[in-house]
Every structure is written in structure tokens, then in C-alpha cells.
Design a protein around this motif. Sequence first.
Motif, PDB file in Angstrom:
ATOM      1  N   ILE A   1       6.006  -9.400  -1.562  1.00  0.00           N
ATOM      2  CA  ILE A   1       7.182  -8.674  -2.073  1.00  0.00           C
ATOM      3  C   ILE A   1       6.969  -7.153  -2.144  1.00  0.00           C
ATOM      4  O   ILE A   1       7.824  -6.445  -2.657  1.00  0.00           O
ATOM      5  CB  ILE A   1       7.626  -9.207  -3.468  1.00  0.00           C
ATOM      6  CG1 ILE A   1       6.481  -9.144  -4.486  1.00  0.00           C
ATOM      7  CG2 ILE A   1       8.169 -10.634  -3.354  1.00  0.00           C
ATOM      8  CD1 ILE A   1       6.925  -9.454  -5.919  1.00  0.00           C
ATOM      9  N   THR A   2       5.829  -6.665  -1.624  1.00  0.00           N
ATOM     10  CA  THR A   2       5.602  -5.212  -1.717  1.00  0.00           C
ATOM     11  C   THR A   2       6.218  -4.470  -0.527  1.00  0.00           C
ATOM     12  O   THR A   2       6.258  -4.985   0.597  1.00  0.00           O
ATOM     13  CB  THR A   2       4.093  -4.867  -1.774  1.00  0.00           C
ATOM     14  OG1 THR A   2       3.431  -5.516  -0.694  1.00  0.00           O
ATOM     15  CG2 THR A   2       3.462  -5.325  -3.068  1.00  0.00           C
ATOM     16  N   VAL A   3       6.722  -3.273  -0.800  1.00  0.00           N
ATOM     17  CA  VAL A   3       7.145  -2.356   0.265  1.00  0.00           C
ATOM     18  C   VAL A   3       6.524  -0.999  -0.041  1.00  0.00           C
ATOM     19  O   VAL A   3       6.551  -0.548  -1.184  1.00  0.00           O
ATOM     20  CB  VAL A   3       8.688  -2.193   0.358  1.00  0.00           C
ATOM     21  CG1 VAL A   3       9.317  -3.403   0.985  1.00  0.00           C
ATOM     22  CG2 VAL A   3       9.317  -1.897  -0.976  1.00  0.00           C
ATOM     23  N   SER A   4       5.941  -0.370   0.988  1.00  0.00           N
ATOM     24  CA  SER A   4       5.308   0.931   0.785  1.00  0.00           C
ATOM     25  C   SER A   4       6.265   2.048   1.137  1.00  0.00           C
ATOM     26  O   SER A   4       7.022   1.946   2.102  1.00  0.00           O
ATOM     27  CB  SER A   4       4.074   1.064   1.675  1.00  0.00           C
ATOM     28  OG  SER A   4       3.093   0.192   1.202  1.00  0.00           O
ATOM     29  N   VAL A   5       6.216   3.112   0.342  1.00  0.00           N
ATOM     30  CA  VAL A   5       7.066   4.273   0.600  1.00  0.00           C
ATOM     31  C   VAL A   5       6.195   5.519   0.542  1.00  0.00           C
ATOM     32  O   VAL A   5       5.365   5.657  -0.366  1.00  0.00           O
ATOM     33  CB  VAL A   5       8.197   4.356  -0.455  1.00  0.00           C
ATOM     34  CG1 VAL A   5       8.943   5.671  -0.364  1.00  0.00           C
ATOM     35  CG2 VAL A   5       9.162   3.193  -0.295  1.00  0.00           C
ATOM     36  N   ASP A   6       6.386   6.401   1.513  1.00  0.00           N
ATOM     37  CA  ASP A   6       5.680   7.673   1.509  1.00  0.00           C
ATOM     38  C   ASP A   6       6.232   8.506   0.349  1.00  0.00           C
ATOM     39  O   ASP A   6       7.402   8.895   0.352  1.00  0.00           O
ATOM     40  CB  ASP A   6       5.917   8.357   2.861  1.00  0.00           C
ATOM     41  CG  ASP A   6       5.319   9.754   2.928  1.00  0.00           C
ATOM     42  OD1 ASP A   6       4.658  10.184   1.961  1.00  0.00           O
ATOM     43  OD2 ASP A   6       5.529  10.427   3.970  1.00  0.00           O
ATOM     44  N   GLY A   7       5.373   8.784  -0.632  1.00  0.00           N
ATOM     45  CA  GLY A   7       5.817   9.469  -1.838  1.00  0.00           C
ATOM     46  C   GLY A   7       5.593  10.967  -1.801  1.00  0.00           C
ATOM     47  O   GLY A   7       5.737  11.638  -2.829  1.00  0.00           O
TER      48      GLY A   7
ATOM     49  N   THR B   1      -5.227  -1.174 -12.449  1.00  0.00           N
ATOM     50  CA  THR B   1      -3.866  -1.330 -11.908  1.00  0.00           C
ATOM     51  C   THR B   1      -3.846  -1.504 -10.391  1.00  0.00           C
ATOM     52  O   THR B   1      -3.071  -2.304  -9.867  1.00  0.00           O
ATOM     53  CB  THR B   1      -2.994  -0.130 -12.333  1.00  0.00           C
ATOM     54  OG1 THR B   1      -3.027  -0.036 -13.758  1.00  0.00           O
ATOM     55  CG2 THR B   1      -1.553  -0.300 -11.894  1.00  0.00           C
ATOM     56  N   GLN B   2      -4.718  -0.775  -9.684  1.00  0.00           N
ATOM     57  CA  GLN B   2      -4.714  -0.892  -8.212  1.00  0.00           C
ATOM     58  C   GLN B   2      -4.860  -2.344  -7.742  1.00  0.00           C
ATOM     59  O   GLN B   2      -4.188  -2.740  -6.782  1.00  0.00           O
ATOM     60  CB  GLN B   2      -5.807  -0.006  -7.613  1.00  0.00           C
ATOM     61  CG  GLN B   2      -5.525   0.372  -6.186  1.00  0.00           C
ATOM     62  CD  GLN B   2      -6.112   1.738  -5.863  1.00  0.00           C
ATOM     63  OE1 GLN B   2      -5.522   2.772  -6.174  1.00  0.00           O
ATOM     64  NE2 GLN B   2      -7.288   1.731  -5.287  1.00  0.00           N
ATOM     65  N   PRO B   3      -5.714  -3.161  -8.412  1.00  0.00           N
ATOM     66  CA  PRO B   3      -5.837  -4.564  -7.966  1.00  0.00           C
ATOM     67  C   PRO B   3      -4.514  -5.341  -8.017  1.00  0.00           C
ATOM     68  O   PRO B   3      -4.366  -6.338  -7.315  1.00  0.00           O
ATOM     69  CB  PRO B   3      -6.854  -5.165  -8.959  1.00  0.00           C
ATOM     70  CG  PRO B   3      -7.645  -3.995  -9.454  1.00  0.00           C
ATOM     71  CD  PRO B   3      -6.680  -2.846  -9.483  1.00  0.00           C
ATOM     72  N   LEU B   4      -3.550  -4.869  -8.793  1.00  0.00           N
ATOM     73  CA  LEU B   4      -2.267  -5.579  -8.866  1.00  0.00           C
ATOM     74  C   LEU B   4      -1.515  -5.499  -7.540  1.00  0.00           C
ATOM     75  O   LEU B   4      -0.682  -6.349  -7.232  1.00  0.00           O
ATOM     76  CB  LEU B   4      -1.373  -5.018  -9.987  1.00  0.00           C
ATOM     77  CG  LEU B   4      -1.960  -4.926 -11.396  1.00  0.00           C
ATOM     78  CD1 LEU B   4      -0.861  -4.575 -12.382  1.00  0.00           C
ATOM     79  CD2 LEU B   4      -2.646  -6.207 -11.800  1.00  0.00           C
ATOM     80  N   LEU B   5      -1.827  -4.461  -6.740  1.00  0.00           N
ATOM     81  CA  LEU B   5      -1.157  -4.333  -5.440  1.00  0.00           C
ATOM     82  C   LEU B   5      -1.476  -5.543  -4.569  1.00  0.00           C
ATOM     83  O   LEU B   5      -0.626  -6.016  -3.811  1.00  0.00           O
ATOM     84  CB  LEU B   5      -1.598  -3.038  -4.728  1.00  0.00           C
ATOM     85  CG  LEU B   5      -1.304  -1.731  -5.463  1.00  0.00           C
ATOM     86  CD1 LEU B   5      -1.707  -0.539  -4.604  1.00  0.00           C
ATOM     87  CD2 LEU B   5       0.170  -1.631  -5.819  1.00  0.00           C
ATOM     88  N   ASP B   6      -2.705  -6.058  -4.674  1.00  0.00           N
ATOM     89  CA  ASP B   6      -3.074  -7.262  -3.906  1.00  0.00           C
ATOM     90  C   ASP B   6      -2.347  -8.490  -4.431  1.00  0.00           C
ATOM     91  O   ASP B   6      -1.906  -9.338  -3.667  1.00  0.00           O
ATOM     92  CB  ASP B   6      -4.590  -7.509  -3.985  1.00  0.00           C
ATOM     93  CG  ASP B   6      -5.365  -6.431  -3.239  1.00  0.00           C
ATOM     94  OD1 ASP B   6      -4.778  -5.827  -2.314  1.00  0.00           O
ATOM     95  OD2 ASP B   6      -6.539  -6.182  -3.585  1.00  0.00           O
ATOM     96  N   VAL B   7      -2.247  -8.576  -5.757  1.00  0.00           N
ATOM     97  CA  VAL B   7      -1.568  -9.726  -6.362  1.00  0.00           C
ATOM     98  C   VAL B   7      -0.129  -9.817  -5.841  1.00  0.00           C
ATOM     99  O   VAL B   7       0.326 -10.866  -5.368  1.00  0.00           O
ATOM    100  CB  VAL B   7      -1.564  -9.605  -7.911  1.00  0.00           C
ATOM    101  CG1 VAL B   7      -0.707 -10.692  -8.552  1.00  0.00           C
ATOM    102  CG2 VAL B   7      -2.992  -9.634  -8.448  1.00  0.00           C
ATOM    103  N   TYR B   8       0.584  -8.680  -5.882  1.00  0.00           N
ATOM    104  CA  TYR B   8       1.977  -8.691  -5.424  1.00  0.00           C
ATOM    105  C   TYR B   8       2.049  -8.726  -3.897  1.00  0.00           C
ATOM    106  O   TYR B   8       2.997  -9.282  -3.332  1.00  0.00           O
ATOM    107  CB  TYR B   8       2.730  -7.490  -5.997  1.00  0.00           C
ATOM    108  CG  TYR B   8       3.021  -7.652  -7.476  1.00  0.00           C
ATOM    109  CD1 TYR B   8       3.801  -8.719  -7.925  1.00  0.00           C
ATOM    110  CD2 TYR B   8       2.509  -6.766  -8.421  1.00  0.00           C
ATOM    111  CE1 TYR B   8       4.070  -8.897  -9.279  1.00  0.00           C
ATOM    112  CE2 TYR B   8       2.778  -6.930  -9.779  1.00  0.00           C
ATOM    113  CZ  TYR B   8       3.558  -7.995 -10.200  1.00  0.00           C
ATOM    114  OH  TYR B   8       3.822  -8.175 -11.528  1.00  0.00           O
ATOM    115  N   GLY B   9       1.040  -8.128  -3.241  1.00  0.00           N
ATOM    116  CA  GLY B   9       0.986  -8.179  -1.775  1.00  0.00           C
ATOM    117  C   GLY B   9       0.916  -9.621  -1.293  1.00  0.00           C
ATOM    118  O   GLY B   9       1.602 -10.024  -0.346  1.00  0.00           O
TER     119      GLY B   9
END
Length: 182
Positions: free
Chosen positions: A158-164, A146-154
Amino acid sequence: MRLLFIGPPGAGKGTQASRVAERLGIPHISTGDMFRHHVSNGTELGAKVDAIMKAGDYVPDSLTVQMLSQRVAEDDAADGFILDGFPRTPAQVEALDELLSEEGLDRVVVFEVDEGELAGRMLARGRADDTEEAIRNRFDIYRKQTQPLLDVYGERGITVSVDGMGEVGEITDRVIAALHQS
Ligand code: AMP
């Protein structure tokens, strides 16, 4: 707005997805919740996924995509939704792209969390798949698949990071603010 909330297991994305969905007046679509519902209702699909979920493995793409496609086609999802826990694999990304055709996702909210703290939180939560072994497996699979999907959407911008990390209400405010700013 068509949104995806993504992050490691136990990051609190389900809690946030439900809160943000209520504020925005759009449905919260969680494949994990849907599968758990099938398990507790003893459906045919539930029988197929029960052991897979308990082990912390991913349900096969074919079953997951079929269930999700039907849900997204329902009337209440016509004007937007928050996807929580789907897509999790490259094949699921492809299936979602086809499903949403030219419209696509508007934003992917990435929950940034301190992974060291998550296992403790999950053990305290005590869900059927919150055993030490299943948690370890879920983190492994998340990193690999799943982590590799962050690059795909990055790459799509369209990605926005939020401190969780922090208090639930504060995190909700951060997500809403991030969606307004982006
Ligand atoms: P979650 O509530 O999102 O943490 O999901 C709980 C479990 O449901 C996962 O560990 C998987 O076994 C299964 N699951 C949920 N969503 C998916 C998905 N998109 N692909 C495969 N398995 C999934």
C-alpha cells in the motif's frame, strides 16, 4: 480514503498533509500538532509531554495511542483522514490495525527527501524542538523506530513514494497524482 503520510523529520509531511486533506475534504490528523496544542494550553497531557518533545524523544505509546484513538473516533474522521506522524513505532502500527479493524489504511505516502538538506530547513523553521541536539536525536529515533515501518507497509503493498523536494505546490500535485495512479 484512509491515508498515512510518512517520512523523516522536516520532510514537509505536515504541510503536505494539510494541503492534501483540504483538497480531499478529509481531516488532517497530526499527533505532533495535537501534542503541541496540549503543551500550549497547559493541559495535564501537555505537562507530561513537554520535556519529551523538546528533547526530540518519542512520547510513550500508551499516551499517543490513547490520544489518537479518541481523535479517529470523532465524526469527521468517519469517511477518511490523513494521519501525519502516527504510527511511528511497531506498537502503534498494531494499535492502529486494531482501531481500523478490517478496513485498514488505503495508502501510505512515503516522502523521499534529501536528508542532508533537512536539518538546515528545520533550524530555519525554529520550532521548540528544532534545536541541533533535538534534531539529531529525532533523526536517530526515526531511523531506528520508524523507518522499519516502511517495510511493514511495503509488504502490504500500500505504499507510494513521492519526491518531497521542490516547491510546496508541486509536491502537493505529485501526492495527488500518486494517489490517483495507485
Ligand atoms: P511531529 O510534529 O510529527 O514532528 O512531532 C513532534 C514531536 O511530537 C515528536 O518529536 C514526538 O516528541 C511527539 N510525537 C508526535 N507523534 C508521535 C508519535 N506517533 N509517537 C511518539 N511521539 C510522537
